[in-house]
Design a protein around this motif. Sequence first.
Motif, PDB file in Angstrom:
ATOM      1  N   GLY D 100     -17.792   1.320 -27.449  1.00 57.63           N
ATOM      2  CA  GLY D 100     -16.558   1.795 -26.819  1.00 57.63           C
ATOM      3  C   GLY D 100     -16.710   3.239 -26.363  1.00 57.63           C
ATOM      4  O   GLY D 100     -16.320   3.600 -25.265  1.00 57.63           O
ATOM      5  N   ALA D 101     -17.330   4.054 -27.228  1.00 58.51           N
ATOM      6  CA  ALA D 101     -17.538   5.462 -26.891  1.00 58.51           C
ATOM      7  C   ALA D 101     -18.436   5.583 -25.668  1.00 58.51           C
ATOM      8  O   ALA D 101     -18.214   6.437 -24.798  1.00 58.51           O
ATOM      9  CB  ALA D 101     -18.153   6.194 -28.073  1.00 58.51           C
ATOM     10  N   ILE D 103     -18.773   3.393 -23.211  1.00 62.60           N
ATOM     11  CA  ILE D 103     -17.988   3.033 -22.021  1.00 62.60           C
ATOM     12  C   ILE D 103     -17.099   4.205 -21.621  1.00 62.60           C
ATOM     13  O   ILE D 103     -17.006   4.584 -20.448  1.00 62.60           O
ATOM     14  CB  ILE D 103     -17.095   1.795 -22.296  1.00 62.60           C
ATOM     15  CG1 ILE D 103     -17.957   0.570 -22.615  1.00 62.60           C
ATOM     16  CG2 ILE D 103     -16.186   1.500 -21.103  1.00 62.60           C
ATOM     17  CD1 ILE D 103     -17.151  -0.628 -23.067  1.00 62.60           C
ATOM     18  N   PHE D 104     -16.469   4.808 -22.643  1.00 64.37           N
ATOM     19  CA  PHE D 104     -15.558   5.932 -22.406  1.00 64.37           C
ATOM     20  C   PHE D 104     -16.293   7.111 -21.757  1.00 64.37           C
ATOM     21  O   PHE D 104     -15.857   7.660 -20.749  1.00 64.37           O
ATOM     22  CB  PHE D 104     -14.940   6.352 -23.748  1.00 64.37           C
ATOM     23  CG  PHE D 104     -14.136   7.622 -23.681  1.00 64.37           C
ATOM     24  CD1 PHE D 104     -12.869   7.630 -23.129  1.00 64.37           C
ATOM     25  CD2 PHE D 104     -14.656   8.804 -24.177  1.00 64.37           C
ATOM     26  CE1 PHE D 104     -12.123   8.802 -23.077  1.00 64.37           C
ATOM     27  CE2 PHE D 104     -13.922   9.983 -24.124  1.00 64.37           C
ATOM     28  CZ  PHE D 104     -12.656   9.977 -23.566  1.00 64.37           C
ATOM     29  N   GLY D 107     -17.183   6.430 -18.294  1.00 64.53           N
ATOM     30  CA  GLY D 107     -15.977   6.501 -17.475  1.00 64.53           C
ATOM     31  C   GLY D 107     -15.616   7.940 -17.138  1.00 64.53           C
ATOM     32  O   GLY D 107     -15.265   8.258 -16.007  1.00 64.53           O
ATOM     33  N   VAL D 108     -15.741   8.806 -18.152  1.00 64.27           N
ATOM     34  CA  VAL D 108     -15.429  10.213 -17.927  1.00 64.27           C
ATOM     35  C   VAL D 108     -16.427  10.814 -16.935  1.00 64.27           C
ATOM     36  O   VAL D 108     -16.038  11.517 -15.993  1.00 64.27           O
ATOM     37  CB  VAL D 108     -15.454  11.000 -19.258  1.00 64.27           C
ATOM     38  CG1 VAL D 108     -15.363  12.490 -18.993  1.00 64.27           C
ATOM     39  CG2 VAL D 108     -14.314  10.550 -20.154  1.00 64.27           C
ATOM     40  N   GLU D 110     -18.048   9.376 -14.659  1.00 65.14           N
ATOM     41  CA  GLU D 110     -17.813   8.812 -13.330  1.00 65.14           C
ATOM     42  C   GLU D 110     -16.728   9.622 -12.606  1.00 65.14           C
ATOM     43  O   GLU D 110     -16.792   9.807 -11.394  1.00 65.14           O
ATOM     44  CB  GLU D 110     -17.394   7.358 -13.569  1.00 65.14           C
ATOM     45  CG  GLU D 110     -16.922   6.570 -12.414  1.00 65.14           C
ATOM     46  CD  GLU D 110     -16.342   5.239 -12.913  1.00 65.14           C
ATOM     47  OE1 GLU D 110     -16.789   4.724 -13.966  1.00 65.14           O
ATOM     48  OE2 GLU D 110     -15.433   4.730 -12.255  1.00 65.14           O
ATOM     49  N   VAL D 111     -15.750  10.107 -13.360  1.00 60.71           N
ATOM     50  CA  VAL D 111     -14.664  10.864 -12.753  1.00 60.71           C
ATOM     51  C   VAL D 111     -15.035  12.345 -12.593  1.00 60.71           C
ATOM     52  O   VAL D 111     -14.847  12.937 -11.543  1.00 60.71           O
ATOM     53  CB  VAL D 111     -13.378  10.740 -13.607  1.00 60.71           C
ATOM     54  CG1 VAL D 111     -12.258  11.555 -12.980  1.00 60.71           C
ATOM     55  CG2 VAL D 111     -12.971   9.280 -13.724  1.00 60.71           C
ATOM     56  N   LYS D 115     -20.985   9.347  -8.666  1.00 56.20           N
ATOM     57  CA  LYS D 115     -21.716   8.121  -8.934  1.00 56.20           C
ATOM     58  C   LYS D 115     -23.103   8.127  -8.306  1.00 56.20           C
ATOM     59  O   LYS D 115     -23.787   7.119  -8.296  1.00 56.20           O
ATOM     60  CB  LYS D 115     -20.913   6.932  -8.434  1.00 56.20           C
ATOM     61  CG  LYS D 115     -19.681   6.725  -9.282  1.00 56.20           C
ATOM     62  CD  LYS D 115     -18.807   5.627  -8.724  1.00 56.20           C
ATOM     63  CE  LYS D 115     -17.445   5.693  -9.354  1.00 56.20           C
ATOM     64  NZ  LYS D 115     -16.388   5.507  -8.354  1.00 56.20           N
ATOM     65  N   GLY D 116     -23.505   9.261  -7.766  1.00 56.02           N
ATOM     66  CA  GLY D 116     -24.806   9.312  -7.118  1.00 56.02           C
ATOM     67  C   GLY D 116     -25.937   9.568  -8.097  1.00 56.02           C
ATOM     68  O   GLY D 116     -25.721   9.788  -9.284  1.00 56.02           O
ATOM     69  N   PHE D 117     -27.153   9.530  -7.581  1.00 52.36           N
ATOM     70  CA  PHE D 117     -28.328   9.891  -8.373  1.00 52.36           C
ATOM     71  C   PHE D 117     -28.636  11.370  -8.160  1.00 52.36           C
ATOM     72  O   PHE D 117     -28.416  11.911  -7.089  1.00 52.36           O
ATOM     73  CB  PHE D 117     -29.539   9.066  -7.949  1.00 52.36           C
ATOM     74  CG  PHE D 117     -29.395   7.612  -8.253  1.00 52.36           C
ATOM     75  CD1 PHE D 117     -29.660   7.131  -9.526  1.00 52.36           C
ATOM     76  CD2 PHE D 117     -28.999   6.725  -7.271  1.00 52.36           C
ATOM     77  CE1 PHE D 117     -29.524   5.792  -9.811  1.00 52.36           C
ATOM     78  CE2 PHE D 117     -28.858   5.371  -7.556  1.00 52.36           C
ATOM     79  CZ  PHE D 117     -29.121   4.904  -8.825  1.00 52.36           C
ATOM     80  N   HIS D 118     -29.167  11.994  -9.206  1.00 51.51           N
ATOM     81  CA  HIS D 118     -29.512  13.404  -9.099  1.00 51.51           C
ATOM     82  C   HIS D 118     -30.835  13.677  -9.770  1.00 51.51           C
ATOM     83  O   HIS D 118     -31.292  12.899 -10.598  1.00 51.51           O
ATOM     84  CB  HIS D 118     -28.424  14.265  -9.738  1.00 51.51           C
ATOM     85  CG  HIS D 118     -27.102  14.089  -9.093  1.00 51.51           C
ATOM     86  ND1 HIS D 118     -26.744  14.769  -7.968  1.00 51.51           N
ATOM     87  CD2 HIS D 118     -26.067  13.269  -9.387  1.00 51.51           C
ATOM     88  CE1 HIS D 118     -25.535  14.391  -7.599  1.00 51.51           C
ATOM     89  NE2 HIS D 118     -25.096  13.470  -8.445  1.00 51.51           N
ATOM     90  N   TYR D 214     -24.533   8.626 -13.540  1.00 48.20           N
ATOM     91  CA  TYR D 214     -23.539   8.501 -14.622  1.00 48.20           C
ATOM     92  C   TYR D 214     -23.823   7.308 -15.527  1.00 48.20           C
ATOM     93  O   TYR D 214     -23.474   7.323 -16.685  1.00 48.20           O
ATOM     94  CB  TYR D 214     -22.125   8.409 -14.028  1.00 48.20           C
ATOM     95  CG  TYR D 214     -21.777   7.034 -13.503  1.00 48.20           C
ATOM     96  CD1 TYR D 214     -22.269   6.578 -12.299  1.00 48.20           C
ATOM     97  CD2 TYR D 214     -20.962   6.185 -14.244  1.00 48.20           C
ATOM     98  CE1 TYR D 214     -21.966   5.328 -11.831  1.00 48.20           C
ATOM     99  CE2 TYR D 214     -20.650   4.919 -13.782  1.00 48.20           C
ATOM    100  CZ  TYR D 214     -21.151   4.499 -12.584  1.00 48.20           C
ATOM    101  OH  TYR D 214     -20.861   3.248 -12.141  1.00 48.20           O
ATOM    102  N   ASN D 215     -24.435   6.255 -14.995  1.00 51.89           N
ATOM    103  CA  ASN D 215     -24.707   5.120 -15.882  1.00 51.89           C
ATOM    104  C   ASN D 215     -26.196   4.944 -16.171  1.00 51.89           C
ATOM    105  O   ASN D 215     -26.657   3.881 -16.534  1.00 51.89           O
ATOM    106  CB  ASN D 215     -24.082   3.822 -15.347  1.00 51.89           C
ATOM    107  CG  ASN D 215     -24.643   3.444 -13.996  1.00 51.89           C
ATOM    108  OD1 ASN D 215     -25.485   4.156 -13.458  1.00 51.89           O
ATOM    109  ND2 ASN D 215     -24.199   2.340 -13.438  1.00 51.89           N
ATOM    110  N   THR D 218     -27.573   4.079 -20.240  1.00 49.01           N
ATOM    111  CA  THR D 218     -27.550   2.809 -20.951  1.00 49.01           C
ATOM    112  C   THR D 218     -28.928   2.182 -21.087  1.00 49.01           C
ATOM    113  O   THR D 218     -29.343   1.796 -22.180  1.00 49.01           O
ATOM    114  CB  THR D 218     -26.616   1.832 -20.212  1.00 49.01           C
ATOM    115  OG1 THR D 218     -25.445   2.549 -19.840  1.00 49.01           O
ATOM    116  CG2 THR D 218     -26.246   0.679 -21.103  1.00 49.01           C
TER     117      THR D 218
END
Lengths: 345, 262, 382, 290
Positions: D100-101, D103-104, D107-108, D110-111, D115-118, D214-215, D218
């Motif tokens: 859950g953490a 995902i949270f 999510g943070v 992402e905002v 959402k790009g690559f760096h 951002y993702n 994982t």
Amino acid sequence: MSMLAPLERFRLLQRRRLAAAGASKSILLDRFRLLRRRRLISLVPIVAIVIILPLLFSSAYYYRVAALVFLFGIAALGLNLLMGFAGQVSLGHAGFMGIGAYAVAIGPTAFGIPPVLSFILGALLSALVAFVVGRPILRLKEHYLAVATLGFGILLAIVFTNEANWTGGPDGMAVPQLILFNWPLRGAAVWYWILAVSFLVGAVIALNLINSPTGRALRAIHDSEVAARVLGIDVAQKKLMIFVISAVYTSIAGSYLALLDGYITPQISGFLRSIELVAMVVLGGMGSVAGSLVGAAVLVILPQALTLFDEYEHVVLGLIVMGVMIFLRAGIVPSLAAAFGGGRS
Amino acid sequence: MSALSAERLSVAFGGVRAVDGVSFDVAAGIVFSIIGPNGAGKTTLFNLISGLCRSHDGGVWLCGEDVTALAPEDLARRGLSRTFQNLQIFSHLTVIENVMVGRHRHEATGILADLLHLPAVARQNRGTRKAAAEALGRVGLGDAAERSASGLAYGHLKRLEIARALASEPKVLLLDEPAAGCNPVETREIEAIIRGIVADGVTVVLVEHDMRLVMNVSDRIHVLANGRTLAEGTAVEIRTNAAVIEAYLGVRGAREAAGAVG
Amino acid sequence: MANFRVAAAFAAVGLATALLACPASAQVKIGSVLSVTGPASFLGEPEKETLKIYVDKINAKGGIDGQKLQLIIYDDGGNANAARTFATRLVEQDKVVAMVGGATTGTSMAEIPVFQDAQIPFISLGGSIRIIQPVKKWVFKTPHTDRMACEKIFADLKKRKLTKVALISGTDAFGKSMRDQCIAVAPKAGITIVHVENYGPHDSDMTPQLTKIKATPGVQAVINTGFGQGPAIVTRDYRQLGIPYPLYQSHGVASKQFIKLAGPAANGVRLPAAALLVADQLPDSDPQKPVVVAYKKTFEAKTGKPVSTFGGHAYDALMIFAAAAKRAGSFDKAKVRDQIEKTKGFIGTGGTFNMSPTNHLGLDLSAFRMLEIKDGEWTLVH
Amino acid sequence: MAEFLQFVFSGITVGAIYALVAIGFTLIYNASDVVNFAQGEFVMLGAMGTVFLGHAGVPLLLAGVVAVLITTVVGLALYRWAIVPAREADAVTLIIITIGASIFLRGVAEVVFDKGFHSLPALLGSNPIRLGGATILPQSLVVLAGAFFIMVLLWAFIDRTLFGKAVRAIAANRVAARLVGINTRIVVGASFALSAAIGAIAGILITPITLTSYNGGTLLALKGFAAIMLGGIGSAVGAVVGGILLGLLEAFAAGYVSASYKDAVGFLVILAVLFVMPRGLFGKATVERV
């Protein structure tokens, strides 16, 4: 049709048993107590919900969401048998969803096997795969079991992604419609009923198992393998058995998903899907049949409800998952049942 | 024929010889106690006998059959059952379900029958439940049958383990400190339970620290110290054995023992 | 009984959710299901921004035939199952008159039956030719197909008299699909593919695969099909190993981000892409110039991010729909569909669209420009 | 030969990345038995934080330090607000909380970010080092050195300091540790903070090679998790050896077998090792008392 057979048989048996018992009041009462002991009574509210819900549905969209809830309820129930009752973690169960899904996709298109038969073959194939990999994998414990099952799931996802000649590769493939007696199964409402009834059949079978010698042995293994062994329980064999049963549940859910969507991609067996299944089991409540459905409902409905939050969707989803686990740590159904009724679930 | 024989059982953990060449013979239908100071190797000896760990040497015979290399579950099927010093309760099950698990080796339905809840399963469940209720009655837990096992008091859990082992109808029953943590009244109840078990023809092997209980119920006593056999004999013989008094009972214990004899 | 209460509570929550989902507006609704998060978010994000900007623009000008548009966007996270559920929601709940977008091939394919059944026009932003071939009555798309990208690259190779190439592709949907298309059209173009390699979309080192390509005799050029971070790493590793052949990338990396990630290694890389990327370099005589310059300016001003061709596909799809609706004179789904199919000479960011009953894309090879990266900038290859 | 050497270099590059990510799991696991599924998000936060602070004009070195500090605070917050309230929960429940953490946090990110690559600039430049016909980027060696440095530090920390003793005491028996006066909350909290910091440092060091988004955390965490299982959970040495082994396996599989199935080969070998050594290469056997 084949899926309905066990239910029919079950009803027949019930009727026969009732008839044999006669209709005297005391025996009926006894029967009721037996039913209660067998926990089948816990299905009554679910049956009521299944019947009432469509009255509230204003469009096929609701039917589809509800159908998905029951579908993932079946998968979560299968995983719950393994995790909640036998205490064995699997982070690779989506792999079995993939086997079931690709069976109904590949069987008819590549081999001309009728969809219904492919469906059954898919379940059997999952059982076979679970049987073969289960024995070595289930010797591992806890986190090591987790990583082994995780690896297994990822292996299957890699195969589905790479064997593009069979699976269409990462873009996925179309799944032929299921046709029963010249009646193509299409439309969300039809699938709602199929999946609701399938879930109930699955729940009855799960409850049967839980209160059988095998089920007691499995629950015993969960609490103490050592004690179970000195009481004569073949722990390895029982674990393997529940792994196979669990795989079949999940595989069937996968087949349904492929048929419902008419299209599948390898995501169905991905790591994230496996994690989602585990989250459904734990959120709803480990070891709770109703919990499997509630867990599935939460994770299927939430993304629909959270579109409200637009880009904050994942923030809210993460908070809800954490919050539920912190405040209802035994899972939604067992925790609420304890809070409201003091009864066990 | 002896119910249980052990020959030259030995095992070492990380260089420490926990059990070192222990042999004994338990006649059928008696209470055979194994005593010794903490760390003498009593529980390890039980683990060796019940197949939870493997002896480096020698072997175990159950009613004349060589069961040395067998797994615990196979031993259970041949009539050996045990309880645990550190409780191994099935805490998610009810009290009676715990005991019903003890009936496992007598249950015969297949997995398909279980899944479909065929009439045979219902019939068998009734039989299992009846036998389990009986076993619970024998340890005085008949009233607690439908409670959750995790809710029982410590002393009751000890008895629950005995009932569970009894339900499997063993020929030989290993009891690992059944009276630990019990008050004198409860200890006397445990004593009565053990007497009842033996009266039914079950051979009992007992590990226990409560000397009064041991002296009262044992037909023979085997004394361990540092993993080795120190002495074996009847209660009277052990009480008067100088080596035992020296090594195990200590000065105060020796006076007590002498008092008990006198 | 406790179970019952829990179940009842669950039902109540479900019901509440259902009520929340009810819409309340009388505008003309168009729907979109995009992969705004997940592995394809670099597609979904600019698509979403583009749609929002241009729906606002259309409404600011009084809408279409006086009716304002309401845009409903859902995020499928790149998941085909979720995409299908949201498509159902758009059709059944939101009652949209058309759908613009399905960001990837996989999600679009899962959505198609919903729109075919409901008889609602669906303009996909997915790449694969499978979306429109065989032709489906209600389904269109705006991005160039991967087959066209292969053909464009092969044409450029022929011009340079290179015929033996090695392929390296991502195992993601885009990379795999384009790889297959390239293999399929190579013989027709007179190109021999002498070696094929793969990499995972999240891999961080591709030197083993490139080492094998380097060791393959006869290779004259290397083509990398893939999107996301993979091509940037391939490009970097390619230079690290000092492989001397020309390197071609696909239209999947047609955003400034690729140049930034690959750094100096990107120099010399060629790729087929829409004119949008080189808007300023187009000759004034180019009919596309006003369209792409306007879009580029608008997008970059509103978002502060460099323009990518992915957002351009969304622009094309929205504008094709708007034009068709205007021609149809109503939002009648069948009439709008017929008009979309009759789109002729529509100049978008991707090229000039000429649709027909047998061609639901309507772009030809001229839509693609061959670009080369020089000193960190896109340049046209003449 | 040059080919073989190149596969080795590739394996070391990827393996060092896995090792650096894997090592972050060990401290939290040792202190609390929790396998932290949000560890990958710590890696991502360190990297994305540095990138975006850099965009905002902060000098990169300072940006890195601040990003590590922020991530450390996030680690502490995760412990304080999510793990402490649920501390009596069983292992699977805690795992779901960390999921859950994760995902949270994604999510943070992402905002807050995008959402790009760096990417980040490599510490020692990007001119490849040539050796025997093969090449390796200097940054690979930086990552490798970072992994070894943290491993040695962690080992010294756990084996040689009072804090380390407290961690080991808590790992052995939480209640007993509390009884002898160890403040378990402070020790476990500090473990979360340190693991977060290690994750963030890992993120900054590997980003010049892996890139970040951002993702992106994982999948790195997934490989890190596999690596610690191969090495034996709870052992810092095991994490590093497991990571490097996994990287080498994948590189050789990609080079000699099939790049499509290299991840599969990695997992197959892990499975094979676990069948022979059920607690990994460096895992300690535990004896169940009955």
